[in-house]
Design an enzyme around this catalytic site. Structure first.
Site, PDB file in Angstrom:
ATOM      1  N   ASP A   7       0.848  -1.189   0.000  1.00 31.62           N
ATOM      2  CA  ASP A   7       0.000   0.000   0.000  1.00 31.62           C
ATOM      3  C   ASP A   7       0.890   1.249   0.000  1.00 31.62           C
ATOM      4  O   ASP A   7       2.082   1.187   0.327  1.00 31.62           O
ATOM      5  CB  ASP A   7      -0.895  -0.032   1.239  1.00 31.62           C
ATOM      6  CG  ASP A   7      -1.705   1.235   1.417  1.00 31.62           C
ATOM      7  OD1 ASP A   7      -2.383   1.642   0.461  1.00 31.62           O
ATOM      8  OD2 ASP A   7      -1.633   1.825   2.519  1.00 31.62           O
ATOM      9  N   LEU A   8       0.278   2.395  -0.321  1.00 32.21           N
ATOM     10  CA  LEU A   8       1.062   3.627  -0.454  1.00 32.21           C
ATOM     11  C   LEU A   8       0.863   4.557   0.748  1.00 32.21           C
ATOM     12  O   LEU A   8       1.730   4.676   1.610  1.00 32.21           O
ATOM     13  CB  LEU A   8       0.671   4.334  -1.750  1.00 32.21           C
ATOM     14  CG  LEU A   8       1.707   5.252  -2.426  1.00 32.21           C
ATOM     15  CD1 LEU A   8       3.047   4.568  -2.602  1.00 32.21           C
ATOM     16  CD2 LEU A   8       1.172   5.718  -3.778  1.00 32.21           C
ATOM     17  N   THR A  41      -2.713   0.758  -4.401  1.00 27.19           N
ATOM     18  CA  THR A  41      -3.151   2.009  -3.793  1.00 27.19           C
ATOM     19  C   THR A  41      -4.542   2.434  -4.249  1.00 27.19           C
ATOM     20  O   THR A  41      -5.041   1.969  -5.287  1.00 27.19           O
ATOM     21  CB  THR A  41      -2.133   3.126  -4.131  1.00 27.19           C
ATOM     22  OG1 THR A  41      -2.567   4.374  -3.577  1.00 27.19           O
ATOM     23  CG2 THR A  41      -1.989   3.279  -5.638  1.00 27.19           C
ATOM     24  N   GLY A  42      -5.133   3.325  -3.492  1.00 25.55           N
ATOM     25  CA  GLY A  42      -6.377   3.947  -3.921  1.00 25.55           C
ATOM     26  C   GLY A  42      -6.139   5.108  -4.863  1.00 25.55           C
ATOM     27  O   GLY A  42      -7.072   5.610  -5.494  1.00 25.55           O
ATOM     28  N   ASP A 235      -2.260  -0.668   5.861  1.00 21.65           N
ATOM     29  CA  ASP A 235      -2.606  -0.002   7.124  1.00 21.65           C
ATOM     30  C   ASP A 235      -4.088   0.327   7.262  1.00 21.65           C
ATOM     31  O   ASP A 235      -4.559   0.590   8.363  1.00 21.65           O
ATOM     32  CB  ASP A 235      -1.818   1.305   7.259  1.00 21.65           C
ATOM     33  CG  ASP A 235      -2.347   2.406   6.349  1.00 21.65           C
ATOM     34  OD1 ASP A 235      -2.413   2.188   5.122  1.00 21.65           O
ATOM     35  OD2 ASP A 235      -2.715   3.480   6.865  1.00 21.65           O
ATOM     36  N   ASN A 238      -9.247  -0.421   3.342  1.00 19.33           N
ATOM     37  CA  ASN A 238      -9.287  -0.809   1.937  1.00 19.33           C
ATOM     38  C   ASN A 238      -8.193  -1.812   1.581  1.00 19.33           C
ATOM     39  O   ASN A 238      -8.154  -2.319   0.459  1.00 19.33           O
ATOM     40  CB  ASN A 238      -9.198   0.420   1.026  1.00 19.33           C
ATOM     41  CG  ASN A 238      -7.883   1.154   1.134  1.00 19.33           C
ATOM     42  OD1 ASN A 238      -7.272   1.216   2.208  1.00 19.33           O
ATOM     43  ND2 ASN A 238      -7.425   1.735   0.036  1.00 19.33           N
TER      44      ASN A 238
END
Length: 285
Positions: A7-8, A41-42, A235, A238
């Protein structure tokens, strides 16, 4: 490990919105050992490319919470756009209720012309209701939202519809918990939509088949890699779909409680090179 998906925001990026040198070197170590590293990522894919533009790193990118997958060279591998009818219904309702929103298409993050004004109105309401409230944390959250690249402003959601381009993800942001909850309740039972939250002040909608978990599984199959030998690091809520999909998982030290409970390994925070620590853990498996 065959593959590591990272994740970012809140994970690879520290609180200064930067990727530490230790995290960069850890990704390179993984790649040198033949591990496929993926950013999940989103954010929009073009925003990710901008973040990585000064780094000598090439990875697959799962973006828009799994609605798009891009190859390491930046070309589109697959995508799952929202249905036009759903885009119209969601955006019309958000605009009517005075929400700040961001709609990701192939070229831009489409957002209201008065976006900052909408956020400032909410901050003013909070300030008026609680004069002694420290708004620094909220103001920082707003600035982080605006730190993305690729914004294109519109006067109305109808401009987005008129562009006749694919919309992959619609993010809604508000500092007012009750307002956010109303939005969540409005869309949670839509059969054609996936509804997730990636931070304290937002919720996001996309096509029902789009998720980080489905994208990680699709990519593992495409690259002939084992999903059981895939690790993910995240974290936020999502990230749960890919945490539940992969054979191995690490929660950041700053992760949501639900994420920590779902993961097998707890790493350090995003300000303590938690990604590097997790990668070293997985490489030593």
């Amino acid at each position: 490990m065959d593959m590591i998906a990272i994740d970012l925001d809140g994970t690879l990026l520290n609180s200064g919105n930067e990727i530490s040198e230790n995290n960069i070197q850890a990704i390179r170590r993984a790649q040198s050992e033949g591990v496929e590293v993926v950013i999940a990522t989103g954010r929009a894919a073009f925003d990710v490319r901008n973040l990585f533009s000064d780094l000598d790193l090439k990875t697959w990118v799962i973006a828009a919470n799994g609605a798009t997958i891009h190859r390491p060279d930046g070309t589109l591998f697959s995508s799952i756009p929202m249905e036009k009818e759903d885009v119209i219904e969601v955006l019309a309702w958000l605009e009517e209720k005075g929400f700040y929103y961001e709609a990701i298409d192939d070229e831009a993050i489409l957002t209201p012309q008065n976006g900052r004004e909408l956020m400032n109105i909410e901050l003013d309401r909070i300030r008026s209701a609680n004069p002694n409230t420290n708004l620094t944390r909220l103001e920082k959250a707003a600035e982080k939202q605006f730190s993305q690249s690729g914004f294109s402003h519109v006067d109305s959601y109808e401009e987005i519809v008129d562009r006749k381009r694919n919309v992959y993800n619609i993010l809604t942001f508000s500092f007012e918990e009750e307002k956010l909850q109303k939005g969540w309740e409005r869309f949670k039972d839509y059969p054609d939509l996936t509804l997730v939250s990636s931070a304290n002040h937002n919720f996001e909608v996309e096509h029902r088949l789009a998720s980080k978990g489905n994208a990680v599984k699709q990519l593992a199959q495409q690259l002939n890699l084992s999903i059981e030998r895939t690790a993910v690091i995240g974290d936020s809520l999502n990230d749960l779909s890919m945490i539940n999909m992969a054979g191995n998982s690490a929660a950041m030290g700053n992760a949501k409680t639900e994420v920590k409970e779902a993961c097998q390994f707890l790493t350090k925070t995003n300000d303590e090179d938690g990604v590097a620590h997790a990668i070293d853990h997985f490489l030593a498996y």
